[in-house]
Design a protein around this motif. Structure first.
Motif, PDB file in Angstrom:
ATOM      1  N   GLU A 178      46.830  38.248  43.813  1.00 22.34           N
ATOM      2  CA  GLU A 178      48.151  37.712  44.127  1.00 22.34           C
ATOM      3  C   GLU A 178      49.251  38.753  43.880  1.00 22.34           C
ATOM      4  O   GLU A 178      49.216  39.476  42.889  1.00 22.34           O
ATOM      5  CB  GLU A 178      48.462  36.487  43.266  1.00 22.34           C
ATOM      6  CG  GLU A 178      47.583  35.281  43.527  1.00 22.34           C
ATOM      7  CD  GLU A 178      46.322  35.264  42.657  1.00 22.34           C
ATOM      8  OE1 GLU A 178      46.076  36.248  41.924  1.00 22.34           O
ATOM      9  OE2 GLU A 178      45.589  34.268  42.731  1.00 22.34           O
TER      10      GLU A 178
ATOM     11  N   GLY B  95      41.861  30.969  42.875  1.00 21.07           N
ATOM     12  CA  GLY B  95      43.222  30.445  42.838  1.00 21.07           C
ATOM     13  C   GLY B  95      43.808  30.828  41.492  1.00 21.07           C
ATOM     14  O   GLY B  95      43.730  31.984  41.117  1.00 21.07           O
ATOM     15  N   ASN B  96      44.340  29.854  40.751  1.00 23.67           N
ATOM     16  CA  ASN B  96      44.862  30.168  39.426  1.00 23.67           C
ATOM     17  C   ASN B  96      43.878  29.700  38.341  1.00 23.67           C
ATOM     18  O   ASN B  96      43.528  28.525  38.267  1.00 23.67           O
ATOM     19  CB  ASN B  96      46.233  29.526  39.218  1.00 23.67           C
ATOM     20  CG  ASN B  96      46.821  29.937  37.879  1.00 23.67           C
ATOM     21  OD1 ASN B  96      46.415  29.430  36.836  1.00 23.67           O
ATOM     22  ND2 ASN B  96      47.737  30.890  37.905  1.00 23.67           N
ATOM     23  N   SER B 128      36.341  34.720  42.104  1.00 24.25           N
ATOM     24  CA  SER B 128      37.615  35.031  41.460  1.00 24.25           C
ATOM     25  C   SER B 128      37.845  34.121  40.244  1.00 24.25           C
ATOM     26  O   SER B 128      37.109  34.229  39.259  1.00 24.25           O
ATOM     27  CB  SER B 128      38.733  34.934  42.503  1.00 24.25           C
ATOM     28  OG  SER B 128      39.934  35.451  42.013  1.00 24.25           O
ATOM     29  N   ASP B 143      45.385  36.215  36.244  1.00 27.28           N
ATOM     30  CA  ASP B 143      46.365  35.247  36.718  1.00 27.28           C
ATOM     31  C   ASP B 143      47.514  35.051  35.747  1.00 27.28           C
ATOM     32  O   ASP B 143      47.428  35.373  34.573  1.00 27.28           O
ATOM     33  CB  ASP B 143      45.670  33.910  37.004  1.00 27.28           C
ATOM     34  CG  ASP B 143      44.819  33.984  38.253  1.00 27.28           C
ATOM     35  OD1 ASP B 143      45.177  34.771  39.160  1.00 27.28           O
ATOM     36  OD2 ASP B 143      43.796  33.290  38.325  1.00 27.28           O
TER      37      ASP B 143
HETATM   38 CA   LIG Z   1      44.053  34.257  41.085  1.00 31.02          CA
END
Ligand SMILES: [Ca+2]
Ligand SMILES: [Ca+2]
Lengths: 246, 246
Positions: A178, B95-96, B128, B143
């Motif tokens: 990100e 994602g997170n 991830s 993250d």
């Molecule tokens: Ca991530």
């Protein structure tokens, strides 16, 4: 307009301590002197964001001596709480935000620092991680979560979040992690989110009571949930960010 | 040599889901097919790392359909726990990581997933953030800590840490934030630290019982406290990382 509070807090929040090509606290030297003034003689230093506290204190001590201030590190005091309670000014340096916040809780310094800054107007300087912990929460730190603090709630000397070391997306990058902007957008998908002021390296936020001004040579980027990010210029008054309650 | 355990876990841990210039799960398509084989018909998907679970499930469902597998998302089931308990295979997408781990705890899925993978040899694919939560802890996620899980301890399907999306330092960068290597070094200053296998984008770790092998086109970088980082090549046997206890 929200009603003004009685807080006469004084904060100097630095995005970073060292800018590329410069020395430690070089880019913000004048602002530190202006902020502390000539009445402050000694600064209480919190080195908890790094593990080598002696080394870190030595760096800070030498640099502040050049500016005309003595440094006392909390880790050299038999009672860090008393050191904070007697401080004329407080400086929390950068490093790892998770380690820093965890240690502030471990050493029971969160409330004493809040009291000093919010009730007694003791000047507070934060750099990088020291800026993150000055805000509402550490939700927008860039650091790796190397250790787990009891909560992400921080000193809450201001009611919004800061993202220090903000870096614009590089359109030529082939990396799929990100971007910084994407990360902040992810935060704004959470129900508990707050506005995020993204300070590029070299940016400084000066807070005095209910007034806050952007300093340094660069614009800052403000993220608010459901709005497009907005750029603010050095000298801009950002006091509207302080109107949410502490 | 440590004594072998009885675990017959099967894990495919992806550094990333999409590599630059490719489509979703393109670079690892063959490995996913080899890993799941022809006996698995349906994969239970965990979309918790993103907020738009319907959208995310749609992406995963279409992609796995191309590979010959049906997808059932836990968020579509009246009981996510039962969905996991009846799973033929589990896929946790990226994602997170903080949001993902918090939701795994909120939905009480941590123990059911551990039981399925470690006791019943249900194949687990992580990408991830889904790779981060498969490891001992999320201490080495990249993250932003947008929300606070009850602990950083994760599924512990393997006893070490992974840093996905690993990126080498750029010597021409003027940014003063910590490099990835520096961040991992900071983790290794903490007493509770574990070895960190840094997987560059395009790298895959295949774990079967007490054997683990690096796949993909790139080398991986292993960080161990007090040692210089070491590079391992695709095809290398990294089973020594599994000899610490679960
Ligand atoms: Ca991530
Ligand atoms: Ca840092």
């Amino acid at each position: 307009m929200a009603a003004p509070t009685k807080s006469s807090r004084k904060l100097l929040l630095l995005s970073n301590s060292t800018s590329h090509g410069g020395g430690y606290l070089d880019y913000c030297e004048q602002q530190i002197k202006d902020f502390l003034g000539r009445n402050v003689k000694k600064v209480v230093f919190v080195p908890y964001a790094l593990t080598d506290r002696d080394w870190y204190t030595d760096i800070a001590r030498k640099r502040f001596a050049e500016l005309g201030y003595e440094v006392q590190s909390v880790h050299e005091c038999s009672s860090p709480v008393e050191a904070v309670e007697q401080a004329e000014a407080i400086f929390i340096g950068g490093g790892n935000t998770f380690r820093l916040l965890k240690t502030l809780y471990d050493e029971k310094l969160v409330e004493p620092i809040r009291t000093q800054v919010l009730k007694h107007s003791i000047p507070y300087i934060g750099s990088s991680a020291g800026t993150n912990v000055a805000t509402a929460t550490i939700n927008t730190t860039n650091d790796m979560p190397i250790t787990c603090p009891p909560t992400f709630e921080a000193l809450a000397l201001i009611p919004f979040n800061i993202n220090p070391h903000y870096i614009d997306s590089d359109p030529s990058s082939k990396h799929m992690g990100e971007t910084r902007e994407k990360r902040i957008m992810e935060y704004h998908e959470e129900a508990h989110c707050r506005p995020v002021l993204a300070l590029r390296e070299g940016s400084i936020l000066w807070v005095e009571g209910n007034k806050t001004t952007l300093l340094g040579g660069l614009s800052a980027r403000l993220f608010r949930k459901g709005e497009l990010p907005a750029e603010y210029s050095p000298g801009d008054d950002l006091s509207f960010l302080l109107t949410a309650g502490l």
